[in-house]
Write a protein that holds these residues in place. Sequence first.
Motif, mmCIF file in Angstrom:
data_model
loop_
_atom_site.group_PDB
_atom_site.id
_atom_site.type_symbol
_atom_site.label_atom_id
_atom_site.label_comp_id
_atom_site.label_asym_id
_atom_site.label_seq_id
_atom_site.Cartn_x
_atom_site.Cartn_y
_atom_site.Cartn_z
ATOM 1 N N SER A 63 0.909 -1.204 -0.084
ATOM 2 C CA SER A 63 -0.089 -0.010 -0.101
ATOM 3 C C SER A 63 0.835 1.218 0.099
ATOM 4 C CB SER A 63 -1.046 -0.148 1.402
ATOM 5 O OG SER A 63 -0.242 0.137 2.367
ATOM 6 N N VAL A 64 0.377 2.290 -0.445
ATOM 7 C CA VAL A 64 1.095 3.631 -0.517
ATOM 8 C C VAL A 64 -0.227 4.525 0.063
ATOM 9 C CG1 VAL A 64 0.535 3.953 -2.877
ATOM 10 C CG2 VAL A 64 2.299 5.436 -1.948
ATOM 11 N N TRP A 65 0.507 5.747 0.650
ATOM 12 C CA TRP A 65 -0.263 6.808 1.312
ATOM 13 C C TRP A 65 0.364 7.878 1.066
ATOM 14 C CZ3 TRP A 65 -4.505 5.637 4.308
ATOM 15 C CH2 TRP A 65 -4.654 4.101 4.652
ATOM 16 N N THR A 66 -0.237 8.802 0.101
ATOM 17 C CA THR A 66 0.163 10.162 -0.332
ATOM 18 C C THR A 66 -1.008 10.773 -1.122
ATOM 19 O OG1 THR A 66 1.630 11.095 -2.174
ATOM 20 C CG2 THR A 66 0.887 9.039 -2.752
ATOM 21 N N LYS A 71 3.101 10.273 -7.573
ATOM 22 C CA LYS A 71 3.560 9.301 -6.608
ATOM 23 C C LYS A 71 2.929 7.978 -6.543
ATOM 24 C CE LYS A 71 5.866 12.863 -3.412
ATOM 25 N NZ LYS A 71 5.736 13.394 -2.139
ATOM 26 N N ALA A 72 1.694 8.120 -6.214
ATOM 27 C CA ALA A 72 0.661 7.086 -6.100
ATOM 28 C C ALA A 72 1.079 6.057 -7.269
ATOM 29 C CB ALA A 72 -0.693 7.531 -5.809
ATOM 30 N N LEU A 73 0.843 6.701 -8.554
ATOM 31 C CA LEU A 73 0.746 5.738 -9.686
ATOM 32 C C LEU A 73 2.348 5.162 -9.955
ATOM 33 C CD1 LEU A 73 -1.553 7.574 -12.076
ATOM 34 C CD2 LEU A 73 -1.940 5.384 -10.908
ATOM 35 N N THR A 129 2.922 2.420 -7.382
ATOM 36 C CA THR A 129 1.774 1.151 -7.691
ATOM 37 C C THR A 129 2.351 0.573 -8.873
ATOM 38 O OG1 THR A 129 -0.101 2.453 -6.849
ATOM 39 C CG2 THR A 129 -0.253 0.646 -8.304
ATOM 40 N N PHE A 186 -2.730 -4.190 -4.476
ATOM 41 C CA PHE A 186 -2.249 -3.077 -4.123
ATOM 42 C C PHE A 186 -3.320 -2.118 -3.674
ATOM 43 C CE2 PHE A 186 2.138 -1.090 -4.578
ATOM 44 C CZ PHE A 186 1.881 0.348 -4.221
ATOM 45 N N TRP A 187 -3.055 -1.346 -2.560
ATOM 46 C CA TRP A 187 -3.992 -0.213 -2.219
ATOM 47 C C TRP A 187 -3.419 0.900 -1.999
ATOM 48 C CZ3 TRP A 187 -3.359 -5.036 0.657
ATOM 49 C CH2 TRP A 187 -4.618 -5.947 0.407
ATOM 50 N N VAL A 188 -3.980 2.053 -2.412
ATOM 51 C CA VAL A 188 -3.656 3.523 -2.309
ATOM 52 C C VAL A 188 -4.527 4.290 -1.454
ATOM 53 C CG1 VAL A 188 -3.289 5.698 -3.716
ATOM 54 C CG2 VAL A 188 -2.982 3.503 -4.756
ATOM 55 N N ASN A 189 -3.955 4.675 -0.591
ATOM 56 C CA ASN A 189 -4.832 5.408 0.773
ATOM 57 C C ASN A 189 -5.874 4.706 1.257
ATOM 58 O OD1 ASN A 189 -3.066 7.824 0.286
ATOM 59 N ND2 ASN A 189 -4.416 8.619 -1.288
#
Length: 498
Positions: free
Chosen positions: A425-428, A433-435, A438, A446-449
């Motif tokens: 996962s990514v938190w932004t 950045k997120a893409l 990912t 994959f999880w974003v936020n």
Amino acid sequence: MDQSSNRLSLPSSPREFGFFVDGEWRGGREFFDRASPGHGAVVTRIPRCTNKDLEDAVAAARTAFEDRRWSGLSGGERAGVLLRAAEGLRRRRDEIAYWETLENGKPISQARGEIDHSIACFEMGAGAARLLHGDSFNSLGDNLFGMVLREPIGVVGLITPWNFPFLILCERVPFILASGCTIVAKPSEVTSATTLILAEVLAEAGLPAGVYNVVTGSGRTIGQAMTEHPDIDMLSFTGSTAVGRSCVRASADSNFKKLGLELGGKNPMIVFADADLDEAADGVAFGIGFNTGQCCVSGSRLMVERSIAEEFEARLADKMARIRVGDPLDERTQVGAITTEAQNTTILDYIARGQAEGARVVTGGTPLDFGGGQYIAPTLFAGVTRGMAIAQDEIFGPVLSSMPFDTMEEAIRLANDTVYGLSASVWTKNLDKALAVTRRVRAGRFWVNTMMAGGPEMPLGGFKQSGWGREAGMYGVEEYTQIKSVHIELGKRTPWIE
């Protein structure tokens, strides 16, 4: 339920189960007594099946497949059974959740949520049964027409783990059934009750005898025999990478059966300075605390941007310290008991090793005493370096390792610094950045936020040593099929011999 305490009661005596073969219940000759990990009291008695019992189950599944009592039905007819099964699960939701909690130690509220997800899996499987299709090739010239058929692979052996006994079962069974295959299921010997209850639900829904069979026993005996069995066409195994490797060897030495493997993970959660830090802290705490960290997709490695690392670790420690750990039968509990004594020992050993290697415990790190059962406080380590065991090994418990990074490139490098690739996962709040993260972190989910979100429409599976194949969604149905190319000559044949 004790209304004054919002706590369910233990059963007055252990519930004894049989095992299920060819549409009939059979009694056990020897039994496992399963004690609730949250209380220490024996709650179920599960048959210790023999290799002969397995042979009977495989034979029943083979007969049911070959006479086409299931695979010969239309997708719509199979969908009808799966939808009735979903309704059966809905009626028995609280009962199934109760026995799941007793054997596993997870909070009752979480168990109910998992039954809801399982119902959705059956509804998704019903739709997939109607939509499964092949292809056609109208591009082979006027004299040749091509078709691609998807056919069920046959008898599927299904070995499920103790951490999500019913959820993982239901992320597979409806999709296997949608494909037209038959099943021999073997749950973990410590969490077998709900797999056996599903046999009742499926039979009541109209699933023909022999299509879903359950044998219970240890992995070393029944599980190993399944991996080696020459009349099982495919094996779906969820568990450790070490056992998955043995499944590969056994398949090669028997009939080259197809394998679906969902294995270990050491999953990164990447937090950038521009994230909403309160939301990220809550999501990270959930990512390591859910199911007491006994989850293959748990976020067990935290990469946090160095400029906010100290502040974020403090926020996260505050969140983790306020997680409600306790009796799994209490409606208010968020983190329950550790499922087995062996796993409890393993987690505590890793906590001690992390301290010995120089990491700093920010919160947790100790066993908790509630007068019975086995509990560990959610634990956050800071000052972790990549060479430490707690940074590399799958601990399978509520233990999180925090490591700082300075650049996005370093974060991606740290995230990929593992033999596993199950989830991330990514938190932004920065879309670029997120893409970028990912697309470059090697993980099957994959999880974003967010963390551990999604539904049965989406495929499940891993990269690298986290496994082979995909479960759930249309991909999960196709996994249990094989492809046949059909060529149809049209018109008069051009002679080969004049």
